[in-house]
Scaffold this active site. Sequence first.
Site, mmCIF file in Angstrom:
data_model
loop_
_atom_site.group_PDB
_atom_site.id
_atom_site.type_symbol
_atom_site.label_atom_id
_atom_site.label_comp_id
_atom_site.label_asym_id
_atom_site.label_seq_id
_atom_site.Cartn_x
_atom_site.Cartn_y
_atom_site.Cartn_z
ATOM 1 N N SER A 61 0.787 -0.873 -0.251
ATOM 2 C CA SER A 61 0.051 -0.491 0.179
ATOM 3 C C SER A 61 0.610 1.164 -0.104
ATOM 4 O O SER A 61 1.981 1.451 0.289
ATOM 5 C CB SER A 61 -1.113 -0.254 1.312
ATOM 6 O OG SER A 61 -0.124 0.162 2.440
ATOM 7 N N GLY A 78 7.989 -1.923 -0.638
ATOM 8 C CA GLY A 78 6.952 -2.205 0.672
ATOM 9 C C GLY A 78 5.944 -0.838 0.311
ATOM 10 O O GLY A 78 6.570 -0.222 -0.228
ATOM 11 N N HIS A 79 5.329 -1.019 1.990
ATOM 12 C CA HIS A 79 4.629 0.599 1.660
ATOM 13 C C HIS A 79 5.458 1.381 1.852
ATOM 14 O O HIS A 79 6.547 1.706 2.366
ATOM 15 C CB HIS A 79 3.879 0.324 3.503
ATOM 16 C CG HIS A 79 3.467 -1.330 3.795
ATOM 17 N ND1 HIS A 79 1.822 -1.420 3.044
ATOM 18 C CD2 HIS A 79 3.555 -2.124 3.755
ATOM 19 C CE1 HIS A 79 1.368 -2.723 3.913
ATOM 20 N NE2 HIS A 79 2.236 -3.088 3.743
ATOM 21 N N GLY A 80 4.450 2.480 1.187
ATOM 22 C CA GLY A 80 5.330 3.398 1.078
ATOM 23 C C GLY A 80 6.612 3.941 -0.084
ATOM 24 O O GLY A 80 7.179 4.896 0.506
#
Length: 154
Positions: A61, A78-80
């Site tokens: 996300s 990974g996230h971000g």
Amino acid sequence: MKNTPDRLLASGIKDALFGEGVTVVQPVNLYGCEIGDQCFIGPFVEIQRSVKIGARTKVQSHSFICELVTIGSDCFIGHGVMFVNDTFQKGGPARGDKSLWKSTQIGNHVSIGSNATILPVSICDHVVIGAGAVVTKSIHEPGVYAGSPARKIK
């Protein structure tokens, strides 16, 4: 001041190509990109025009993958994670002048930790980028890289 904008654009999926067994969790903004077989795209992800993502890659996300990025197979984003194609080479943003943008190539079996920033570089196969790292130079040797700027730590 008024209660509504003059122009309201909706996020969504437009002109994207998907391989078999792809999972997308909405809301997303995917347009003009290619997503390989058995990929996972998490919510609040933007993947722009001409991006190519290889099979079995997972994009978590809140990640942003801009134009001129290619990601190999069996990768983890990974996230971000933020990809950048504009290096402000004239002292400010390119303001849509694509001739000032640069490309990024990510190899196979690359894992990029949450909140990393990837400038226009090439990253070879079998690399791990630590969470929060800022990759400013191409990586030609497998290993673990972390820090700002990212450097090999293992």
